[in-house]
Design an enzyme around this catalytic site. Structure first.
Site, mmCIF file in Angstrom:
data_model
loop_
_atom_site.group_PDB
_atom_site.id
_atom_site.type_symbol
_atom_site.label_atom_id
_atom_site.label_comp_id
_atom_site.label_asym_id
_atom_site.label_seq_id
_atom_site.Cartn_x
_atom_site.Cartn_y
_atom_site.Cartn_z
ATOM 1 N N LYS A 32 0.835 -1.206 0.000
ATOM 2 C CA LYS A 32 0.000 0.000 0.000
ATOM 3 C C LYS A 32 0.869 1.255 0.000
ATOM 4 C CE LYS A 32 -4.234 -1.338 2.460
ATOM 5 N NZ LYS A 32 -5.018 -1.029 3.673
ATOM 6 N N ASP A 88 -8.310 2.094 4.047
ATOM 7 C CA ASP A 88 -8.971 0.806 4.250
ATOM 8 C C ASP A 88 -9.609 0.433 2.931
ATOM 9 O OD1 ASP A 88 -9.279 -1.110 6.504
ATOM 10 O OD2 ASP A 88 -11.339 -1.090 5.797
ATOM 11 N N SER A 89 -9.344 -0.769 2.497
ATOM 12 C CA SER A 89 -9.755 -1.134 1.145
ATOM 13 C C SER A 89 -10.040 -2.617 1.063
ATOM 14 C CB SER A 89 -8.642 -0.742 0.157
ATOM 15 O OG SER A 89 -7.385 -1.179 0.641
ATOM 16 N N ARG A 118 -7.648 3.070 -5.595
ATOM 17 C CA ARG A 118 -6.760 3.898 -4.758
ATOM 18 C C ARG A 118 -6.430 5.215 -5.459
ATOM 19 N NH1 ARG A 118 -4.099 -0.048 -3.362
ATOM 20 N NH2 ARG A 118 -5.334 -0.352 -1.489
ATOM 21 N N GLY A 153 -2.196 -8.565 -3.207
ATOM 22 C CA GLY A 153 -3.550 -8.936 -2.813
ATOM 23 C C GLY A 153 -4.286 -9.704 -3.906
ATOM 24 N N TYR A 154 -5.474 -9.211 -4.254
ATOM 25 C CA TYR A 154 -6.335 -9.891 -5.225
ATOM 26 C C TYR A 154 -6.060 -9.433 -6.667
ATOM 27 C CZ TYR A 154 -8.946 -11.208 -1.015
ATOM 28 O OH TYR A 154 -9.308 -11.715 0.229
ATOM 29 N N ASP A 155 -5.000 -8.675 -6.893
ATOM 30 C CA ASP A 155 -4.710 -8.159 -8.239
ATOM 31 C C ASP A 155 -4.687 -9.244 -9.329
ATOM 32 O OD1 ASP A 155 -4.667 -5.538 -7.527
ATOM 33 O OD2 ASP A 155 -2.487 -5.325 -7.499
HETATM 34 P P1 IMP Z 1 -6.864 -3.533 4.923
HETATM 35 O O1 IMP Z 1 -5.446 -3.412 5.353
HETATM 36 O O2 IMP Z 1 -7.800 -4.023 5.981
HETATM 37 O O3 IMP Z 1 -7.362 -2.293 4.233
HETATM 38 O O4 IMP Z 1 -6.841 -4.723 3.849
HETATM 39 C C1 IMP Z 1 -6.938 -4.501 2.495
HETATM 40 C C2 IMP Z 1 -6.886 -5.840 1.764
HETATM 41 O O5 IMP Z 1 -7.689 -5.717 0.585
HETATM 42 C C3 IMP Z 1 -5.480 -6.152 1.260
HETATM 43 O O6 IMP Z 1 -4.777 -6.961 2.156
HETATM 44 C C4 IMP Z 1 -5.754 -6.858 -0.050
HETATM 45 O O7 IMP Z 1 -6.038 -8.211 0.196
HETATM 46 C C5 IMP Z 1 -7.018 -6.182 -0.539
HETATM 47 N N1 IMP Z 1 -6.687 -5.041 -1.416
HETATM 48 C C6 IMP Z 1 -6.831 -3.711 -1.150
HETATM 49 N N2 IMP Z 1 -6.400 -2.972 -2.178
HETATM 50 C C7 IMP Z 1 -5.965 -3.834 -3.102
HETATM 51 C C8 IMP Z 1 -5.375 -3.667 -4.375
HETATM 52 O O8 IMP Z 1 -5.135 -2.551 -4.887
HETATM 53 N N3 IMP Z 1 -5.062 -4.792 -5.030
HETATM 54 C C9 IMP Z 1 -5.295 -6.036 -4.529
HETATM 55 N N4 IMP Z 1 -5.814 -6.258 -3.336
HETATM 56 C C10 IMP Z 1 -6.150 -5.157 -2.619
#
Ligand code: IMP
Length: 214
Positions: free
Chosen positions: A12, A84-85, A198, A170-172
């Protein structure tokens, strides 16, 4: 402008630095091992982003130790952001949503989360044309324990039937944004950063920061 990014997620941080460019010096919580991270007890991305930004912006003593902390005013007024994403899959009722990071368990890694997602879709016999999904990102901005604003970005797309590509995180590898043949993991940072959830949230943050006299 200096920004403290309330995260220990290096992926991130990398994306945020790429998106904000050279006008901003972004430091993250990896430089402040003594600052704790709050439990993400919110029910929405917005609540969780806000609680992370507010909590880190309250921790003033730690800021005095930062490299530019020789000027106490800077520590006092440091702007803090949190992201948060996550991924919302329509056929799964919006899951994994705010639980995206821990979908396959508290200490699950990206591959395990992706694996669980594909297994769920396959177990539920969700056809390829029924796999609509979106990434959602909320960035919260706080200072001295007060929330200054939140900024949301969404990227619509589909879940691929198998992981493709090696970029991103992540899920990219399983997210194919609308209008593109590649997954986020296949397209490389330049293109992802033009169209991502983002990038859209950061556009709102940039506007807000341009109106702050810090
Ligand atoms: P957070 O730290 O609780 O916001 O967790 C966000 C999670 O969402 C990450 O660990 C990823 O699994 C997923 N995620 C968020 N943004 C992205 C992205 O840009 N690409 C792929 N996965 C994402």
């Amino acid at each position: 402008m200096d920004l403290l990014f309330a995260t220990r997620n290096r992926d991130k941080s990398r994306e945020l630095r790429e998106l904000l460019g050279r006008d901003f010096e972004v430091i993250d919580l990896n430089s402040f091992p003594e600052i704790g991270t709050p439990e993400e007890i919110g029910k929405t991305f917005e609540e969780n982003a806000s609680l992370k930004a507010i909590a880190a912006s309250r921790d003033r003593p730690a800021f005095a130790k930062r490299p530019s902390g020789s000027d106490p005013r800077r520590g006092k007024h440091l702007l803090v952001i949190a992201d948060d994403s996550g991924l919302e899959v329509d056929a799964l009722g919006g899951a994994p949503g705010i639980y995206s990071a821990r979908y396959a368990g508290e200490s699950a890694n990206d591959a395990e989360n992706v694996d669980k997602l594909l297994r769920e879709l396959s177990t539920k016999h969700i056809a390829p044309d029924q796999r609509s999904a979106r990434f959602r990102c909320v960035i919260a901005l706080a200072q001295n324990g007060k929330l200054l604003g939140t900024f949301e970005g969404v990227a619509e797309g589909n879940i691929a039937d198998a992981p493709r590509g090696t970029g991103g995180f992540g899920y990219d590898p399983v997210f194919q944004p609308d209008g593109f043949e590649q997954t986020f993991a296949e397209m490389g940072p330049e293109l992802k950063n033009k169209i991502s959830h983002r990038a859209k949230a950061i556009a709102g943050l940039r506007d807000a920061l341009s109106n702050i006299d810090n």
